[in-house]
Every structure is written in structure tokens, then in C-alpha cells.
Design a protein around this motif. Structure first.
Motif, mmCIF file in Angstrom:
data_model
loop_
_atom_site.group_PDB
_atom_site.id
_atom_site.type_symbol
_atom_site.label_atom_id
_atom_site.label_comp_id
_atom_site.label_asym_id
_atom_site.label_seq_id
_atom_site.Cartn_x
_atom_site.Cartn_y
_atom_site.Cartn_z
ATOM 1 N N THR A 5 -7.756 2.665 -3.357
ATOM 2 C CA THR A 5 -6.613 2.633 -4.279
ATOM 3 C C THR A 5 -5.668 3.797 -4.021
ATOM 4 O OG1 THR A 5 -8.008 3.801 -5.899
ATOM 5 C CG2 THR A 5 -7.830 1.408 -6.112
ATOM 6 N N LEU A 6 -6.231 4.961 -3.694
ATOM 7 C CA LEU A 6 -5.396 6.127 -3.415
ATOM 8 C C LEU A 6 -4.635 5.956 -2.107
ATOM 9 C CD1 LEU A 6 -4.474 8.949 -4.171
ATOM 10 C CD2 LEU A 6 -6.507 9.870 -3.039
ATOM 11 N N MET A 7 -5.296 5.408 -1.084
ATOM 12 C CA MET A 7 -4.625 5.196 0.197
ATOM 13 C C MET A 7 -3.504 4.163 0.056
ATOM 14 S SD MET A 7 -7.582 5.460 3.165
ATOM 15 C CE MET A 7 -8.683 4.212 2.508
ATOM 16 N N ARG A 8 -3.753 3.113 -0.730
ATOM 17 C CA ARG A 8 -2.702 2.119 -0.963
ATOM 18 C C ARG A 8 -1.505 2.755 -1.669
ATOM 19 N NH1 ARG A 8 -7.037 -1.131 -3.114
ATOM 20 N NH2 ARG A 8 -7.902 -2.508 -1.529
ATOM 21 N N LYS A 12 2.431 2.979 -0.386
ATOM 22 C CA LYS A 12 3.533 2.427 -1.180
ATOM 23 C C LYS A 12 4.577 3.490 -1.488
ATOM 24 C CE LYS A 12 0.743 -1.195 -3.404
ATOM 25 N NZ LYS A 12 0.149 -1.661 -4.679
ATOM 26 N N VAL A 13 4.130 4.687 -1.836
ATOM 27 C CA VAL A 13 5.068 5.781 -2.124
ATOM 28 C C VAL A 13 5.871 6.142 -0.882
ATOM 29 C CG1 VAL A 13 5.241 8.216 -2.740
ATOM 30 C CG2 VAL A 13 3.721 6.707 -4.031
ATOM 31 N N HIS A 14 5.195 6.200 0.256
ATOM 32 C CA HIS A 14 5.881 6.506 1.511
ATOM 33 C C HIS A 14 6.942 5.451 1.820
ATOM 34 C CE1 HIS A 14 6.592 7.564 5.710
ATOM 35 N NE2 HIS A 14 6.326 6.307 6.029
ATOM 36 N N TYR A 23 4.503 0.041 7.225
ATOM 37 C CA TYR A 23 3.108 0.359 6.903
ATOM 38 C C TYR A 23 2.532 -0.537 5.803
ATOM 39 C CZ TYR A 23 3.120 4.605 9.743
ATOM 40 O OH TYR A 23 3.162 5.476 10.793
ATOM 41 N N LEU A 24 3.382 -1.272 5.102
ATOM 42 C CA LEU A 24 2.890 -2.138 4.035
ATOM 43 C C LEU A 24 1.964 -3.230 4.573
ATOM 44 C CD1 LEU A 24 6.114 -2.563 1.856
ATOM 45 C CD2 LEU A 24 4.173 -1.021 1.464
ATOM 46 N N SER A 25 2.069 -3.547 5.862
ATOM 47 C CA SER A 25 1.179 -4.553 6.450
ATOM 48 C C SER A 25 -0.265 -4.070 6.518
ATOM 49 C CB SER A 25 1.667 -4.935 7.855
ATOM 50 O OG SER A 25 1.722 -3.800 8.695
ATOM 51 N N LEU A 29 -5.642 -4.565 4.513
ATOM 52 C CA LEU A 29 -6.782 -4.148 5.330
ATOM 53 C C LEU A 29 -7.626 -3.074 4.658
ATOM 54 C CD1 LEU A 29 -4.907 -3.856 8.752
ATOM 55 C CD2 LEU A 29 -5.922 -5.881 7.710
ATOM 56 N N LEU A 30 -7.093 -2.471 3.610
ATOM 57 C CA LEU A 30 -7.795 -1.364 2.950
ATOM 58 C C LEU A 30 -8.795 -1.912 1.952
ATOM 59 C CD1 LEU A 30 -4.791 1.080 2.458
ATOM 60 C CD2 LEU A 30 -6.513 1.068 4.264
ATOM 61 N N MET A 31 -9.903 -2.413 2.483
ATOM 62 C CA MET A 31 -10.983 -2.965 1.672
ATOM 63 C C MET A 31 -12.309 -2.419 2.182
ATOM 64 S SD MET A 31 -9.709 -6.942 1.466
ATOM 65 C CE MET A 31 -11.120 -7.392 0.441
ATOM 66 N N GLU A 32 -13.252 -2.254 1.264
ATOM 67 C CA GLU A 32 -14.589 -1.726 1.564
ATOM 68 C C GLU A 32 -14.468 -0.309 2.130
ATOM 69 O OE1 GLU A 32 -16.471 -4.665 4.010
ATOM 70 O OE2 GLU A 32 -16.604 -6.115 2.373
ATOM 71 N N ASN A 33 -15.423 0.093 2.980
ATOM 72 C CA ASN A 33 -15.462 1.478 3.470
ATOM 73 C C ASN A 33 -14.619 1.625 4.736
ATOM 74 O OD1 ASN A 33 -17.273 2.242 1.426
ATOM 75 N ND2 ASN A 33 -19.013 1.545 2.630
ATOM 76 N N VAL A 34 -13.364 1.920 4.550
ATOM 77 C CA VAL A 34 -12.460 2.058 5.689
ATOM 78 C C VAL A 34 -11.675 3.353 5.580
ATOM 79 C CG1 VAL A 34 -12.207 -0.422 6.042
ATOM 80 C CG2 VAL A 34 -10.627 0.778 4.521
ATOM 81 N N GLY A 35 -11.098 3.764 6.692
ATOM 82 C CA GLY A 35 -10.243 4.937 6.734
ATOM 83 C C GLY A 35 -9.115 4.687 7.715
#
Length: 223
Positions: A5-8, A12-14, A23-25, A29-35
Motif C-alpha cells: 500500500t505504501l509503494m502504491r 501515485k504521488v510521484h 509508472y502507474l502500469s 504488480l504490487l501484490m504479495e511479497n514484492v519489491g
């Protein structure tokens, strides 16, 4: 690395502040344990570097083994009172200088099998951490487009080969567009192979006037 949620929120702010929507694409992809890894270096080299960092993990009960687990031959440093662990799993041992020694290497767990309680207990006693965890590249992002990491496996020769195959197919398409009769023959020859019209239906179509037939269709294949 961080909460999804923080990475999303950061992306969005950027996008709002910079006007760069590319970068919105990455949001889906930001699901589960990702970085996210940002780099200007060669992507193949970055992928290889990421793959180096792995940590050992124990065999937990119920876990599906990603690899075969083999107990090596040799001294275990366990005292004879713990021979029962090996007997349950049919692992041949002998007592050597007051400790248990495994006579031959044993395939304890096969890839795809679930780890049982006996296997997990024995591996824990032997201090064997057979599995490992690390980062795996799941997606490659560049200029608003998201690709499978398999694109990193392509070498220049592969790309040239695929490009030449595409060119050869493009030439065939050009031939059909130049000579429509070739295209008509191609379609007509494929039709009998898929389905054959009943003879009665063919006869009925022959009896219809040409004007009515054209009116029913209402279009031409090449209009």
C-alpha cells in the motif's frame, strides 16, 4: 521493499507531482511479497546479482519440497540414544566412536513431496537446512511497458532469428495483398477441410437469382 500500500501510494504521488503516468502500469504488480529495484545498469547483470542472495531454510512439516533432499554419508555427532530417528526412516547407520554414523547417502525427500514430521525432525537434529529462499525477478519494467523476465534470456542471435522469421511471414502477406486471387484460393481450399455443405443446400443456392444473393450478403471480402 515495503508495504504494498505504501509503494502504491508513492507511485501515485510521484505521478501526480511529476505528470509522469508511466509508472502507474506497475500498480497491478504490487501484490504479495514484492519489491522494486531501480537501475540504469545492464538488466541481465542485475538479475544475476539478485539471484546470488539466498538464505537457508529448514524443512518444515507440510512444506512441498522444491528440490530433492539427500542426507549425506558420514558422522552425525549424535549419540546412540537417537538411533530410532534413523530406524524410522530406514537409514542405515552404525555406531562409530560413540556417535551415529550414516553408512551411505540417502535420498530423504523427493522434489514435489510434502515434508513429514519424521523427516523434519531428523533434518533439524542434523542441522541441515536443505531449502533456500531469495529474490526472484518476476517482471521487467521499462518506459511504461511491463515484460516477462524471460526477455532477459534472449541473446542477440535469438532476436535476429525472430526478426528474420517475421520478415519471411510479412513477405507472404504482401503477396496475398498484391494478388487477391491467391488469398481467395487459400480460403476456399481451407473450407472443405473444416466442414462440407450438404448437397441439397448447394442446389438451393444455385436456384436463387444473383441479385438476391448479393443483397443477402451485403458485403464483399475485400471491400
Amino acid at each position: 521493499m515495503g508495504k504494498n500500500t505504501l509503494m502504491r501510494w508513492c507511485i501515485k504521488v510521484h505521478a501526480e507531482k511529476s505528470g509522469n503516468q508511466a509508472y502507474l502500469s506497475c500498480l497491478p504488480l504490487l501484490m504479495e511479497n514484492v519489491g522494486l529495484i531501480f537501475t540504469k545498469e545492464d538488466l541481465n547483470e542485475v538479475s544475476e546479482e539478485v539471484a546470488k542472495y539466498k538464505v537457508g531454510a529448514p524443512a518444515r512439516v507440510g512444506l512441498v519440497a522444491p528440490i530433492d533432499v539427500v542426507v549425506p554419508q558420514g558422522n552425525t555427532s549424535l549419540d546412540p540414544s537417537q538411533t530410532s530417528f534413523f530406524q524410522v526412516l530406514n537409514i542405515p547407520t552404525k555406531i562409530n566412536k560413540g556417535t551415529i554414523k550414516i553408512i551411505t547417502p540417502i535420498e530423504l525427500i523427493k522434489k514435489g513431496d510434502k515434508v513429514g514430521s519424521s523427516e523434519a525432525a531428523l533434518l533439524a537434529k542434523l542441522r541441515i537446512r536443505p531449502f533456500s529462499y531469495g529474490l526472484v525477478v518476476q517482471y521487467v519494467y521499462e518506459d511504461g511497458s511491463v515484460f516477462s523476465p524471460q526477455v532477459l534470456d534472449f541473446i542477440e542471435d535469438d532476436l535476429i532469428e525472430k526478426f528474420l522469421v517475421g520478415l519471411s511471414m510479412a513477405e507472404k502477406v504482401k503477396e496475398y495483398l498484391k494478388d487477391r486471387n491467391k488469398f481467395v484460393v487459400f480460403v476456399a481450399s481451407a473450407t472443405p477441410a473444416t466442414s462440407a455443405a450438404p448437397a441439397a443446400t448447394v442446389e438451393e443456392q444455385k436456384k436463387e437469382p444473383a441479385e438476391e444473393s448479393d443483397e443477402d450478403m451485403g458485403f464483399s471480402l475485400f471491400d
